[in-house]
Design a protein around this motif. Structure first.
Motif, mmCIF file in Angstrom:
data_model
loop_
_atom_site.group_PDB
_atom_site.id
_atom_site.type_symbol
_atom_site.label_atom_id
_atom_site.label_comp_id
_atom_site.label_asym_id
_atom_site.label_seq_id
_atom_site.Cartn_x
_atom_site.Cartn_y
_atom_site.Cartn_z
ATOM 1 N N CYS A 84 0.856 -1.194 0.000
ATOM 2 C CA CYS A 84 0.000 0.000 0.000
ATOM 3 C C CYS A 84 0.885 1.234 0.000
ATOM 4 O O CYS A 84 1.974 1.219 0.556
ATOM 5 C CB CYS A 84 -0.824 0.077 1.276
ATOM 6 N N ASP A 85 0.444 2.270 -0.626
ATOM 7 C CA ASP A 85 1.112 3.572 -0.475
ATOM 8 C C ASP A 85 0.026 4.645 -0.400
ATOM 9 O O ASP A 85 -1.163 4.319 -0.360
ATOM 10 C CB ASP A 85 2.113 3.829 -1.612
ATOM 11 N N GLU A 86 0.444 5.886 -0.410
ATOM 12 C CA GLU A 86 -0.543 6.957 -0.191
ATOM 13 C C GLU A 86 -1.570 7.053 -1.328
ATOM 14 O O GLU A 86 -2.633 7.656 -1.171
ATOM 15 C CB GLU A 86 0.160 8.319 0.048
ATOM 16 N N GLU A 87 -1.256 6.473 -2.486
ATOM 17 C CA GLU A 87 -2.210 6.560 -3.613
ATOM 18 C C GLU A 87 -3.161 5.377 -3.709
ATOM 19 O O GLU A 87 -4.113 5.393 -4.475
ATOM 20 C CB GLU A 87 -1.442 6.693 -4.922
ATOM 21 N N GLY A 88 -2.875 4.306 -2.977
ATOM 22 C CA GLY A 88 -3.752 3.134 -3.037
ATOM 23 C C GLY A 88 -2.987 1.854 -2.754
ATOM 24 O O GLY A 88 -1.942 1.878 -2.103
ATOM 25 N N GLY A 89 -3.525 0.728 -3.261
ATOM 26 C CA GLY A 89 -2.878 -0.561 -3.020
ATOM 27 C C GLY A 89 -2.476 -1.201 -4.339
ATOM 28 O O GLY A 89 -3.081 -0.928 -5.381
ATOM 29 N N GLU A 90 -1.447 -2.064 -4.293
ATOM 30 C CA GLU A 90 -1.026 -2.745 -5.519
ATOM 31 C C GLU A 90 -0.804 -4.228 -5.271
ATOM 32 O O GLU A 90 -0.066 -4.628 -4.376
ATOM 33 C CB GLU A 90 0.258 -2.133 -6.063
ATOM 34 N N PHE A 91 -1.509 -5.030 -6.090
ATOM 35 C CA PHE A 91 -1.284 -6.472 -6.091
ATOM 36 C C PHE A 91 -0.448 -6.763 -7.330
ATOM 37 O O PHE A 91 -0.719 -6.202 -8.403
ATOM 38 C CB PHE A 91 -2.640 -7.198 -6.171
ATOM 39 N N ALA A 92 0.595 -7.625 -7.203
ATOM 40 C CA ALA A 92 1.407 -7.919 -8.389
ATOM 41 C C ALA A 92 1.786 -9.402 -8.421
ATOM 42 O O ALA A 92 1.925 -10.048 -7.383
ATOM 43 C CB ALA A 92 2.660 -7.057 -8.390
ATOM 44 N N VAL A 93 1.912 -9.916 -9.642
ATOM 45 C CA VAL A 93 2.403 -11.281 -9.848
ATOM 46 C C VAL A 93 3.578 -11.184 -10.805
ATOM 47 O O VAL A 93 3.429 -10.672 -11.925
ATOM 48 C CB VAL A 93 1.318 -12.182 -10.489
ATOM 49 N N GLU A 94 4.733 -11.643 -10.345
ATOM 50 C CA GLU A 94 5.913 -11.622 -11.223
ATOM 51 C C GLU A 94 6.335 -13.050 -11.495
ATOM 52 O O GLU A 94 6.246 -13.901 -10.599
ATOM 53 C CB GLU A 94 7.066 -10.903 -10.526
ATOM 54 N N ASP A 95 6.788 -13.289 -12.712
ATOM 55 C CA ASP A 95 7.294 -14.636 -12.998
ATOM 56 C C ASP A 95 8.551 -14.547 -13.843
ATOM 57 O O ASP A 95 8.869 -13.486 -14.387
ATOM 58 C CB ASP A 95 6.208 -15.485 -13.686
ATOM 59 N N THR A 96 9.245 -15.657 -13.890
ATOM 60 C CA THR A 96 10.467 -15.702 -14.708
ATOM 61 C C THR A 96 10.188 -16.597 -15.921
ATOM 62 O O THR A 96 11.036 -17.381 -16.337
ATOM 63 C CB THR A 96 11.644 -16.262 -13.889
ATOM 64 N N GLY A 97 8.963 -16.479 -16.438
ATOM 65 C CA GLY A 97 8.508 -17.382 -17.500
ATOM 66 C C GLY A 97 8.858 -16.951 -18.908
ATOM 67 O O GLY A 97 9.816 -16.200 -19.135
ATOM 68 N N ILE A 98 8.026 -17.387 -19.846
ATOM 69 C CA ILE A 98 8.352 -17.218 -21.277
ATOM 70 C C ILE A 98 8.233 -15.770 -21.747
ATOM 71 O O ILE A 98 8.768 -15.408 -22.778
ATOM 72 C CB ILE A 98 7.444 -18.134 -22.157
ATOM 73 N N GLY A 99 7.510 -14.937 -21.004
ATOM 74 C CA GLY A 99 7.350 -13.523 -21.383
ATOM 75 C C GLY A 99 6.447 -13.350 -22.601
ATOM 76 O O GLY A 99 5.972 -14.326 -23.196
ATOM 77 N N ILE A 100 6.212 -12.111 -22.940
ATOM 78 C CA ILE A 100 5.271 -11.797 -24.041
ATOM 79 C C ILE A 100 5.902 -10.720 -24.927
ATOM 80 O O ILE A 100 6.416 -9.716 -24.425
ATOM 81 C CB ILE A 100 3.925 -11.266 -23.456
ATOM 82 N N GLU A 101 5.813 -10.922 -26.238
ATOM 83 C CA GLU A 101 6.331 -9.908 -27.186
ATOM 84 C C GLU A 101 5.476 -8.636 -27.041
ATOM 85 O O GLU A 101 4.247 -8.736 -26.876
ATOM 86 C CB GLU A 101 6.191 -10.412 -28.628
ATOM 87 N N PRO A 102 6.100 -7.441 -27.148
ATOM 88 C CA PRO A 102 5.360 -6.188 -26.891
ATOM 89 C C PRO A 102 4.098 -6.012 -27.756
ATOM 90 O O PRO A 102 3.107 -5.449 -27.303
ATOM 91 C CB PRO A 102 6.369 -5.081 -27.194
ATOM 92 N N GLN A 103 4.121 -6.509 -29.014
ATOM 93 C CA GLN A 103 2.954 -6.275 -29.895
ATOM 94 C C GLN A 103 1.690 -6.969 -29.402
ATOM 95 O O GLN A 103 0.579 -6.606 -29.790
ATOM 96 C CB GLN A 103 3.258 -6.661 -31.355
ATOM 97 N N HIS A 104 1.842 -7.991 -28.509
ATOM 98 C CA HIS A 104 0.658 -8.709 -28.011
ATOM 99 C C HIS A 104 0.043 -8.013 -26.793
ATOM 100 O O HIS A 104 -1.124 -8.253 -26.479
ATOM 101 C CB HIS A 104 1.010 -10.143 -27.606
ATOM 102 N N LEU A 105 0.832 -7.206 -26.104
ATOM 103 C CA LEU A 105 0.380 -6.670 -24.807
ATOM 104 C C LEU A 105 -0.969 -5.937 -24.867
ATOM 105 O O LEU A 105 -1.839 -6.212 -24.040
ATOM 106 C CB LEU A 105 1.458 -5.743 -24.203
#
Ligand code: ADP
Length: 448
Positions: free
Chosen positions: A354-375
């Motif tokens: 949490c910070d003064e602007e709100g809350g953040e949930f995150a999931v990080e992985d070391t997986g295959i990743g995604i090419e930028p054009q798909h995002l």
């Protein structure tokens, strides 16, 4: 008192005659006949000059702008001018009322969300509102008085206008703005006059295309497993005795997998449809983030079955205002994607802060990743970067679409950072308004 115009003459003639007789008689009695004749002649000249002078005033007044007050005059001319003044005022008021009504009508046409174009005989542009200017690329300053087909030259429009069958509207692409689809309807009226109404249906067309694609996708997604299941059943029915127990067990397992896949797809479709038709997420339900995260962490660990290092990082607890069920579904979806798209030996990290602007949930992985054009397209229904891999890992292609809907209902924002071959980070930011008091206290204590 109103005197009808023809009587002015008689009133004038009688008044003048009476004046002349009176004058002649009086002067004759006092100074003789000769003097009377001279006086009458002189008086007639004066009367003539009076009439000519007032006639001149009348002629000058008619050249003044409408609404100019009538000149002042004496005698019969006073009556004439009073009558004229009354009529002129009436005409002026009528003209003002008409031009105000016309102005209101033009303002209303300008404010219309549709384009409106008035065509007079031979389809000459008589008037055009701003929307029609945008739709057809017209300019009222230069294009009034020009036949519309000289300016809007698309063959479908020219043919539609010329054909004269206006029961069905015309759907055409705007030549002026790329990607703009117009619905054009012609309404004939009066003597060879037309009103052309144009409506921007780009968004509707897009929705229709999306609906068609969606139906095609769902049918396709269901047909594949269904074909497999019915194929197995047919094979078994045709030669039950030809197969060993192991073969049958293998077939049944494959058929079961396919039916589970169909079930998952239908469940996801139902979830999506419920989310799409539902109201915003409730703000009264208080969701304990730490508890929710632990639950999601355990499920993720279970799904990974020891193939990944799964980590949970909680920076301050908090209470989210929203739907427990929906938030669980969104967080679990993102976490299961991380496991499914990360090869064995990789790492998956779930975090909350949490910070003064709100809350953040995150999931990080070391997986295959995604090419930028798909995002930008990841949250579209049935969009997959790699269809084979998605199916292999039990994906339906609807997970992120569900996540996006849930987050929108909670006024939260999804951000994706990814490097192909290195991994991805899916983060969800909740606004401060979605955090209940304990989370805010946690922020307060962190800031001090
Ligand atoms: P699916 O059921 O196919 O996983 P989703 O809607 O959950 O559907 O995700 C859409 C696509 O986004 C996936 O098919 C996959 O290509 C990509 N994707 C989602 N999460 C990840 C991730 N953590 N790493 C790599 N690709 C991902």
């Amino acid at each position: 008192m109103t005197i009808r115009p023809v009587r002015y003459i008689w009133v004038g003639v009688l008044a003048t005659l009476a004046f002349l007789v009176l004058l002649g008689g009086t002067v004759a009695a006092l100074a003789g006949l000769q003097a009377a004749l001279i006086a009458v002649l002189f008086a007639m000249l004066l009367v003539g000059w009076h009439h000519l002078h007032n006639l001149q005033k009348l002629a000058l007044w008619t050249r003044e702008p409408i609404g100019t007050p009538v000149p002042r005059a004496l005698g019969v001319w006073e009556l004439v001018f009073a009558d004229l003044g009354r009529r002129s005022r009436l005409a002026y008021d009528m003209r003002e009322r008409l031009s105000a009504a016309l102005e209101r009508f033009r303002d209303a046409s300008q404010a219309m969300p549709d384009g409106v174009l008035y065509l007079s005989e031979h389809d000459v542009i008589e008037w055009v509102n701003r929307k029609a200017e945008q739709h057809f690329g017209l300019d009222h300053a230069t294009d009034l008085g020009v036949p519309v087909t000289n300016l809007v030259r698309q063959p479908e429009f020219v043919h539609y206008l010329a054909a004269g069958h206006y029961v069905e509207p015309l759907v055409m692409l705007s030549a002026r703005r790329k990607g703009l689809t117009l619905l054009v309807q012609v309404i004939p009226f009066g003597d060879d006059q037309k009103m052309v109404v144009s409506r921007d249906i780009t968004q509707l067309e897009k929705l229709e295309t999306m609906r068609r694609d969606f139906v095609a996708n769902v049918s396709h997604e269901l047909r594949t497993p269904l074909t497999v299941v019915s194929g197995f059943l047919e094979t078994l029915m045709d030669g039950w005795d030809d197969f060993s127990r192991e073969d049958v067990a293998r077939f049944l397992k494959l058929a079961h997998d396919q039916s589970t896949r169909m079930q998952r797809l239908i469940e996801d479709l139902l979830t999506l449809s419920a989310l799409e038709t539902g109201a915003p997420a409730p703000a009264e339900e208080r969701v304990d983030v730490a508890g929710l995260m632990r639950e999601v962490f355990q499920q993720t660990d279970l799904l990974s079955a020891g193939r990944h290092e799964v980590v949970l990082a909680l920076d301050g607890d908090g209470v989210l205002l929203g739907s427990q069920k929906e938030l669980h579904s969104a967080f679990a979806n993102l976490a299961s994607n991380a496991v499914r798209y990360t090869p064995a030996g990789g790492k998956v990290r779930l975090s909350w802060r949490c910070d003064e602007e709100g809350g953040e949930f995150a999931v990080e992985d070391t997986g295959i990743g995604i090419e930028p054009q798909h995002l930008p397209r990841l949250t579209e229904r049935f969009y997959r970067v790699d269809l084979g891999r998605s199916r292999e890992t039990g994906g339906t292609g609807l997970g992120l679409a569900i996540v996006k809907h849930i987050l929108t209902r909670h006024q939260a924002e999804l951000k994706v950072h990814s490097t192909p071959g290195q991994g991805s980070r899916f983060s969800v930011r909740f606004p401060r308004a979605r955090l209940a008091a304990p989370a805010l206290q946690a922020i307060g204590s962190k800031l001090t």
